[in-house]
Motif scaffolding. Sequence first.
Motif, short mmCIF file in Angstrom:
data_model
loop_
_atom_site.label_atom_id
_atom_site.label_comp_id
_atom_site.label_asym_id
_atom_site.label_seq_id
_atom_site.Cartn_x
_atom_site.Cartn_y
_atom_site.Cartn_z
N ASP A 39 -69.74 11.87 12.08
CA ASP A 39 -70.49 12.63 11.08
C ASP A 39 -69.92 14.05 11.04
OD1 ASP A 39 -72.32 14.08 9.61
OD2 ASP A 39 -74.08 13.25 10.62
N PRO A 40 -69.48 14.51 9.89
CA PRO A 40 -68.95 15.88 9.81
C PRO A 40 -69.97 16.93 10.22
CG PRO A 40 -68.40 14.64 7.84
CD PRO A 40 -69.36 13.79 8.61
N ASP A 41 -71.26 16.57 10.23
CA ASP A 41 -72.29 17.52 10.65
C ASP A 41 -72.50 17.51 12.17
OD1 ASP A 41 -72.79 18.51 8.12
OD2 ASP A 41 -74.25 16.93 7.67
N ASN A 42 -71.80 16.61 12.87
CA ASN A 42 -71.83 16.61 14.34
C ASN A 42 -71.39 18.01 14.80
OD1 ASN A 42 -70.09 16.55 16.80
ND2 ASN A 42 -70.82 14.45 16.93
N PRO A 43 -72.09 18.61 15.77
CA PRO A 43 -71.73 19.98 16.19
C PRO A 43 -70.26 20.15 16.60
CG PRO A 43 -73.84 19.34 17.13
CD PRO A 43 -73.30 18.12 16.46
N GLN A 44 -69.71 19.17 17.34
CA GLN A 44 -68.30 19.29 17.73
C GLN A 44 -67.39 19.16 16.51
OE1 GLN A 44 -66.94 16.40 20.60
NE2 GLN A 44 -64.94 17.36 20.80
N ALA A 45 -67.76 18.26 15.59
CA ALA A 45 -66.97 18.10 14.38
C ALA A 45 -66.99 19.39 13.56
CB ALA A 45 -67.52 16.93 13.55
N TYR A 67 -54.65 10.51 17.11
CA TYR A 67 -55.25 9.36 16.40
C TYR A 67 -54.68 8.07 16.97
CZ TYR A 67 -56.64 6.49 12.35
OH TYR A 67 -57.18 5.55 11.52
N THR A 68 -55.55 7.10 17.25
CA THR A 68 -55.08 5.82 17.81
C THR A 68 -55.50 4.64 16.94
OG1 THR A 68 -57.03 5.70 19.23
CG2 THR A 68 -55.05 6.66 20.20
N GLY A 69 -55.78 4.90 15.66
CA GLY A 69 -56.15 3.83 14.75
C GLY A 69 -54.94 2.99 14.36
N ILE A 80 -60.16 13.16 20.64
CA ILE A 80 -61.03 14.35 20.63
C ILE A 80 -62.50 13.95 20.47
CG2 ILE A 80 -61.65 16.41 19.28
CD1 ILE A 80 -59.15 16.97 20.68
N PHE A 81 -62.73 12.83 19.78
CA PHE A 81 -64.11 12.39 19.51
C PHE A 81 -64.33 10.99 20.08
CE2 PHE A 81 -62.95 15.27 15.96
CZ PHE A 81 -63.92 16.24 16.14
#
Length: 100
Positions: A39-45, A67-69, A80-81
Amino acid sequence: MTNVTRRQVLLMSAGAAACLPLALVDGRLARAADMPQLDPDNPQAKALQYTHESPNPDKKCSNCQLYTGEPDAAWGPCSIFPGKQVAAEGYCSSWVAQTG
Ligand code: SF4
């Protein structure tokens, strides 16, 4: 009662061992696909200015070192997330150019 020979036990063990790496890979992929989207509203994001659509076409999650997708997936994991998926077209201020 069925008699199982030592040879049969060894063959079954070898078959199980051969299947283990595939099961682990499938499990890793299944877990990644099951992770919720970040969620872009996540504090870390927010702190890292994450967005689902990169403002810079040359810098996006899909070409970030972290990125590991899968290459053609729309979403994938990012170190990072942990536990979240980021958009392949996304971006944050921690973007790092891929090497090699
Ligand atoms: Fe995307 Fe930022 Fe993760 Fe890189 S570090 S994959 S730019 S969210």
